[in-house]
Design an enzyme around this catalytic site. Structure first.
Site, mmCIF file in Angstrom:
data_model
loop_
_atom_site.group_PDB
_atom_site.id
_atom_site.type_symbol
_atom_site.label_atom_id
_atom_site.label_comp_id
_atom_site.label_asym_id
_atom_site.label_seq_id
_atom_site.Cartn_x
_atom_site.Cartn_y
_atom_site.Cartn_z
ATOM 1 N N ALA A 72 2.067 -5.909 -2.630
ATOM 2 C CA ALA A 72 3.475 -6.298 -2.682
ATOM 3 C C ALA A 72 3.751 -6.724 -4.123
ATOM 4 O O ALA A 72 2.834 -7.111 -4.849
ATOM 5 C CB ALA A 72 3.718 -7.455 -1.721
ATOM 6 N N GLY A 117 -0.848 -5.448 -0.057
ATOM 7 C CA GLY A 117 0.010 -4.529 0.703
ATOM 8 C C GLY A 117 -0.396 -3.077 0.562
ATOM 9 O O GLY A 117 -0.102 -2.266 1.442
ATOM 10 N N GLU A 120 -3.084 -2.664 3.067
ATOM 11 C CA GLU A 120 -2.430 -2.686 4.387
ATOM 12 C C GLU A 120 -1.697 -1.374 4.657
ATOM 13 O O GLU A 120 -1.588 -0.942 5.804
ATOM 14 C CB GLU A 120 -1.451 -3.873 4.454
ATOM 15 C CG GLU A 120 -2.167 -5.213 4.474
ATOM 16 C CD GLU A 120 -1.224 -6.386 4.238
ATOM 17 O OE1 GLU A 120 -0.730 -6.519 3.104
ATOM 18 O OE2 GLU A 120 -0.978 -7.143 5.179
ATOM 19 N N GLU A 140 -4.821 -11.850 -1.237
ATOM 20 C CA GLU A 140 -3.753 -12.828 -0.994
ATOM 21 C C GLU A 140 -4.238 -14.262 -1.154
ATOM 22 O O GLU A 140 -3.472 -15.133 -1.589
ATOM 23 C CB GLU A 140 -3.164 -12.630 0.417
ATOM 24 C CG GLU A 140 -2.273 -11.403 0.558
ATOM 25 C CD GLU A 140 -3.032 -10.103 0.825
ATOM 26 O OE1 GLU A 140 -4.284 -10.118 0.801
ATOM 27 O OE2 GLU A 140 -2.368 -9.086 1.076
#
Ligand code: DAK
Length: 267
Positions: A72, A117, A120, A140
């Site tokens: 992200a 992300g 993911e 993270e």
């Protein structure tokens, strides 16, 4: 079927294989809010093309030779009002869920960093091939965050609880060979061989009976949610449906007649 023009994505279709490239080179293809909205639109358009039969499979990759998706967008997240976290997580979760729910096969071609992300994102695909330079991780914990796009749920299902927890709790970045060893990716290839190999595998899949492919995906995904007895009962029911399909007749007849099967593109 034509696709919308996007600022941060590229999408093309060749021989019923759609290739979706996340394209934000300046930020190593990190996912900011506009990119997630574009992804949402693109996936809806792929789903519509799949329903129309013009697209049979999707490949997801990143632009350039350095990154698949580096996560992200941290700069964007650092400026996000603290009460907007859940909303941002829902946006990502909806987009990634839409990818996972595509009925067609989806393969990730991981051409570099797949962090946060980005890792993911590949977890929403049916499977992934990686270039030798690819790097994977859920960093993270280094940022005071947790996964927001499904990593705590999909990573343990993919690689098992122990490997998932080591990645989630240490934030360690692993290389392609380690990703292969723990089952995060299926194959590791030199970067220049990555896309040809993914396209070849997708072409093989698209040469099979389409209903068999999509129903296998549907049943395998359901296996995570259902007690085994219910999953096995669903398999029997869907086997019955498939068994009555024209492609089942064609496939079994072709075997008996010692000729290649010619499958329809019916789903
Ligand atoms: N976001 C924004 N920009 C990024 C980025 C990222 N994730 N990754 C790289 N960039 C940018 C860099 O800032 C740099 O920009 P400029 O300085 O040139 O303007 C440019 O891309 C090139 O990066 P580097 O100069 O850093 O390149 P290096 O080769 O030196 O290093 C690297 C590559 C991938 C090791 C490094 O860039 C890096 O560590 N990047 C961050 C990787 C990372 O931590 N990714 C995970 C992000 S966390 C949630 C929702 C979602 C999430 C969490 C919660 N909720 C709503 C609750 C998801 C979280 C994540 O994904």
């Amino acid at each position: 079927m034509s696709f919308s023009a996007f600022e941060n994505l590229q999408i093309s279709v060749t021989d019923r294989i759609a290739t979706l490239t996340v394209s934000r080179l300046k930020a190593l293809n990190a996912l900011n809010e506009p990119t997630l909205h574009e992804l949402h639109t693109a996936i809806a358009e792929v789903a519509a093309a799949a329903a129309a039969g013009t697209v049979g499979g999707l490949i997801i990759t990143g632009e350039g030779e350095k990154a698949f998706v580096a996560g992200a967008d941290i700069a964007m997240m650092s400026g996000l009002a603290s009460d907007r976290g859940e909303e941002f997580a829902h946006l990502g979760s909806d987009v990634f869920g839409a990818i996972e729910n595509l009925t067609i096969p989806v393969i990730a071609a991981v051409n570099g960093f797949a962090l946060g992300g980005g890792c993911e994102l590949l977890l929403c695909c049916d499977f992934a091939y990686a270039a030798t330079n690819a790097k994977f991780g859920q960093p993270e914990v280094n940022l005071g965050l947790i996964c927001g796009f499904g990593g705590t749920q999909r990573l343990p299902r993919k690689v098992g609880y122990g490997h998932a927890m080591e990645l989630l709790m240490t934030g360690t970045v692993i290389g392609a060979e380690e990703a292969l060893r723990i089952g995060l990716v299926n194959r590791v290839l030199p970067l220049e061989d990555l896309m040809p190999a993914v396209v070849k595998t997708m072409t093989t899949i698209l040469s099979k009976a389409p209903l068999s492919v999509t129903r296998s995906k549907q049943l395998a995904q359901r296996s995570f949610d259902l007690p085994i007895a219910e999953g096995l009962a669903e398999e029997c029911a869907i086997f019955g449906e498939i068994f009555a399909s024209p492609d089942a007749k064609e496939g079994t007849t072709a075997f008996v007649e010692k000729r290649p099967a010619i499958f329809s593109h019916q789903r």
